[in-house]
Design a protein around this motif. Structure first.
Motif, short mmCIF file in Angstrom:
data_model
loop_
_atom_site.label_atom_id
_atom_site.label_comp_id
_atom_site.label_asym_id
_atom_site.label_seq_id
_atom_site.Cartn_x
_atom_site.Cartn_y
_atom_site.Cartn_z
N PRO A 86 -34.84 8.57 -29.28
CA PRO A 86 -33.89 7.23 -29.13
C PRO A 86 -34.89 6.52 -28.92
O PRO A 86 -35.33 6.54 -27.22
CB PRO A 86 -32.75 8.23 -28.55
N ALA A 87 -33.83 5.22 -28.97
CA ALA A 87 -34.82 3.98 -28.40
C ALA A 87 -34.21 3.60 -26.88
O ALA A 87 -35.29 2.96 -26.64
CB ALA A 87 -34.43 2.64 -29.94
N ARG A 88 -33.35 4.03 -26.62
CA ARG A 88 -33.03 3.72 -25.06
C ARG A 88 -33.53 5.31 -24.64
O ARG A 88 -34.07 4.96 -23.06
CB ARG A 88 -31.46 4.33 -24.98
N LEU A 89 -33.68 5.80 -24.56
CA LEU A 89 -34.82 6.78 -23.98
C LEU A 89 -36.59 6.45 -23.79
O LEU A 89 -36.41 6.51 -22.79
CB LEU A 89 -34.84 8.34 -24.00
N ARG A 90 -37.02 5.86 -24.42
CA ARG A 90 -38.32 5.30 -24.55
C ARG A 90 -38.54 3.47 -23.65
O ARG A 90 -38.84 4.34 -22.82
CB ARG A 90 -38.79 4.61 -26.44
N GLY A 91 -37.45 3.48 -23.78
CA GLY A 91 -36.94 1.99 -22.90
C GLY A 91 -36.93 2.69 -21.77
O GLY A 91 -37.67 1.69 -20.76
N ARG A 92 -35.92 3.38 -20.84
CA ARG A 92 -35.62 4.47 -19.35
C ARG A 92 -37.15 4.39 -19.45
O ARG A 92 -37.95 4.55 -18.26
CB ARG A 92 -34.67 5.15 -19.60
N LEU A 93 -38.19 5.51 -20.02
CA LEU A 93 -39.05 6.49 -19.67
C LEU A 93 -39.80 5.18 -19.71
O LEU A 93 -41.24 4.97 -18.34
CB LEU A 93 -40.05 7.53 -20.79
N ALA A 94 -39.99 3.79 -19.98
CA ALA A 94 -40.64 3.03 -19.94
C ALA A 94 -40.83 1.81 -18.99
O ALA A 94 -41.55 1.21 -18.15
CB ALA A 94 -41.39 1.49 -20.91
N VAL A 95 -39.57 2.55 -18.05
CA VAL A 95 -39.17 1.80 -16.37
C VAL A 95 -40.43 2.38 -15.56
O VAL A 95 -40.87 2.38 -15.05
CB VAL A 95 -37.76 1.94 -16.30
N TRP A 96 -40.02 3.35 -15.66
CA TRP A 96 -41.28 4.11 -14.93
C TRP A 96 -42.62 4.74 -15.03
O TRP A 96 -42.97 5.04 -14.61
CB TRP A 96 -40.56 5.96 -14.20
N LEU A 97 -42.55 5.42 -16.44
CA LEU A 97 -44.60 4.66 -17.18
C LEU A 97 -45.24 3.61 -17.71
O LEU A 97 -43.99 2.52 -18.79
CB LEU A 97 -44.35 6.47 -17.64
N LEU A 98 -46.01 4.13 -17.94
CA LEU A 98 -46.94 3.49 -18.87
C LEU A 98 -46.97 4.09 -19.85
O LEU A 98 -47.61 4.81 -20.08
CB LEU A 98 -48.05 3.11 -17.99
N GLU A 99 -46.67 3.13 -20.89
CA GLU A 99 -46.26 3.27 -22.56
C GLU A 99 -48.12 2.87 -23.26
O GLU A 99 -48.03 2.13 -23.40
CB GLU A 99 -45.61 3.34 -23.17
N VAL A 100 -48.55 3.83 -23.05
CA VAL A 100 -49.90 4.46 -23.66
C VAL A 100 -50.29 3.72 -25.16
O VAL A 100 -51.11 3.00 -25.84
CB VAL A 100 -51.12 5.16 -23.26
N ARG A 101 -49.15 4.58 -26.22
CA ARG A 101 -49.57 4.60 -27.35
C ARG A 101 -47.63 4.28 -27.45
O ARG A 101 -47.35 4.89 -26.81
CB ARG A 101 -49.85 5.68 -28.12
#
Length: 94
Positions: free
Chosen positions: A10-25
């Protein structure tokens, strides 16, 4: 080092992870955190994954230099053989 690969999340999980980690792809996150923070991130993934799946990998002082877990439904499952984690494939159900 911590790396996470998400599929069908889900988009909300991806957004939450982007707070802590760098989304390289798309769906691929990297960072470098303590065990405590990694466990908190894993808990957030487990709670928010829904129908998706994930693999979480991190540096570990073992023979391979890393460890990992898989979450959600996936044909690839970790198995341990002679102290080393390998990947096994479940039969295709289609």
């Amino acid at each position: 080092m911590l790396a996470i690969v998400l599929e069908n999340a889900p988009a909300r999980l991806r957004g939450r992870l982007a707070v802590w980690l760098l989304e390289v792809r798309a769906g691929v996150y990297v960072g470098d955190y303590s065990v405590k923070v990694r466990e908190m991130i894993l808990q957030n993934i487990e709670e928010g994954l829904e129908e998706g799946n994930a693999v979480v990998m991190w540096s570990s002082p073992n023979e391979t230099g890393f460890d990992f877990v898989t979450l959600g439904e996936n044909r690839r499952i970790p198995i341990e053989m002679d102290g080393i984690k390998l990947i096994s494939f479940l039969p295709d159900t289609k």
